[in-house]
Design an enzyme around this catalytic site. Structure first.
Site, PDB file in Angstrom:
ATOM      1  N   PRO A   2    -110.104-109.358 -68.433  1.00 23.41           N
ATOM      2  CG  PRO A   2    -110.252-108.173 -66.460  1.00 23.41           C
ATOM      3  CD  PRO A   2    -109.536-108.210 -67.765  1.00 23.41           C
ATOM      4  CD  GLU A   3    -112.761-112.230 -73.245  1.00 18.26           C
ATOM      5  OE1 GLU A   3    -113.740-112.804 -73.746  1.00 18.26           O
ATOM      6  OE2 GLU A   3    -111.609-112.376 -73.662  1.00 18.26           O
ATOM      7  CG  HIS A  93     -98.904-100.499 -61.354  1.00 17.78           C
ATOM      8  ND1 HIS A  93     -98.468 -99.431 -62.112  1.00 17.78           N
ATOM      9  CD2 HIS A  93     -97.932-101.443 -61.452  1.00 17.78           C
ATOM     10  CE1 HIS A  93     -97.290 -99.739 -62.646  1.00 17.78           C
ATOM     11  NE2 HIS A  93     -96.947-100.946 -62.263  1.00 17.78           N
ATOM     12  NE  ARG A 112    -101.489-102.328 -71.315  1.00 24.09           N
ATOM     13  CZ  ARG A 112    -101.876-103.364 -72.038  1.00 24.09           C
ATOM     14  NH1 ARG A 112    -101.869-104.571 -71.528  1.00 24.09           N
ATOM     15  NH2 ARG A 112    -102.275-103.207 -73.255  1.00 24.09           N
ATOM     16  CE  LYS A 155    -124.709-105.027 -85.752  1.00 27.54           C
ATOM     17  NZ  LYS A 155    -124.628-103.575 -85.525  1.00 27.54           N
TER      18      LYS A 155
END
Length: 275
Positions: A2-3, A93, A112, A155
């Site tokens: 999921p983004e 889960h 996970r 950066k």
DNA sequence: ACGATAGCCTGATAGC
DNA sequence: TGCTATCAGGCTATCG
């Protein structure tokens, strides 16, 4: 994974299912999911609170609760939510269950076990981890091409790492970083500060474009992602490079390559994307 | 201060 | 019912 587009789709679908419901009880079977406050407090504060809204910040879901509380939830790689009748069997889960007073439950499942939850007062959210270090929202009006270009200038890391850096812009993950750079014709290992203003603008515009298209498609279901209604997204059908290694580039025909950049699997076209 | 990297975790898959 | 090593990756802690 999921983004931003997936989390936004979860936000929208889940809102339809749980808005105004009141929590009666919370069951936590994997304590590590709850980072703050202490598990005992988490379990004691939530009963009696109702969900007044669900917001999103970057990849975080913000459940707004009555009484001035906010539950901050991150799905990480495979976390997902579903709403069930309390009588339905709990699938494997499932780690956290919010029991409502109407016979239904919001269940958090995470194979996970990487997802996290933090509960705090709403007025503290912006000044405390995990939200306080987040950079601008991609669709915020004050996030401009110029702001982005100036940030990149500071950066020394490569542009792939910069796009994944949630302090540069919030919500981009591995799938969309690769897609954004392909559309911008920029190789992922290019140092961010070396990019021209023109290239920075292209990456900026493609970031907004790719994320908007993905939200429209209900997100990308590459592995296990489903929305709050258990439905898959469709944007995986519109990916150009992510997990397309070994296949011909749809623009130039050269084989899409896979390498490792910023510690992540990175897919790109060495002909279309310039160093 | 910043960049790079290990670790968290389970299931799918590739290779033997 | 084959076994083992590798890989997937968002974020945090840690190191240089």
């Amino acid at each position: 994974m999921p983004e931003l587009p997936e989390v936004e789709t979860v936000r929208q679908t889940l809102t339809q299912l749980v808005l105004n419901k009141t929590i009666k009880e919370v069951k936590v079977s994997l304590p590590r999911i709850v980072r703050s406050p202490l598990l005992e407090d988490f379990e004691n504060i939530l009963p009696g609170k109702s969900i007044t809204a669900i917001d999103r910040r970057g990849k975080f879901l913000l459940f707004r609760l009555s009484g001035g509380w906010t539950l901050i939830s991150h799905l990480r790689m495979e976390g997902n939510y579903g709403v069930f009748a309390s009588s339905e069997p709990v699938v494997k889960h499932t780690h956290v269950i919010f029991v409502f007073d109407d016979g239904t439950e919001l269940r958090y499942r995470d194979v996970r076990q990487f997802g996290t939850m933090d509960l705090m007062k709403t007025d503290e959210v912006d000044n405390r981890p995990p939200i306080n270090k987040l950079g601008p929202e991609p669709f915020a009006e004050d996030w401009t091409s110029d702001v982005f270009y100036k940030k990149l200038k500071s950066k020394k890391k490569n542009i792939k790492a910069a796009l994944l850096d949630q302090e540069v812009v919030a919500g981009v993950g591995n799938i969309y970083a690769d897609e954004i750079l392909f559309r911008s014709k920029v190789a992922p290992m290019v140092v961010a500060a070396d990019l021209s203003k023109q290239k920075a603008k292209s990456i900026y515009e493609n970031t907004k474009q790719v994320l908007a298209e993905a939200i429209e498609a209900g997100g990308s279901s590459v592995k296990s992602y489903v929305n709050g209604q258990g439905k898959m997204g469709m944007f995986q059908q519109q990916l150009f490079v992510y997990q397309k290694h070994g296949q011909p580039c749809t623009v130039c025909g050269r084989e899409i390559l896979k390498t490792r950049v910023a510690g992540r699997g990175t897919h790109y076209c060495s002909k279309c994307q310039k160093s």
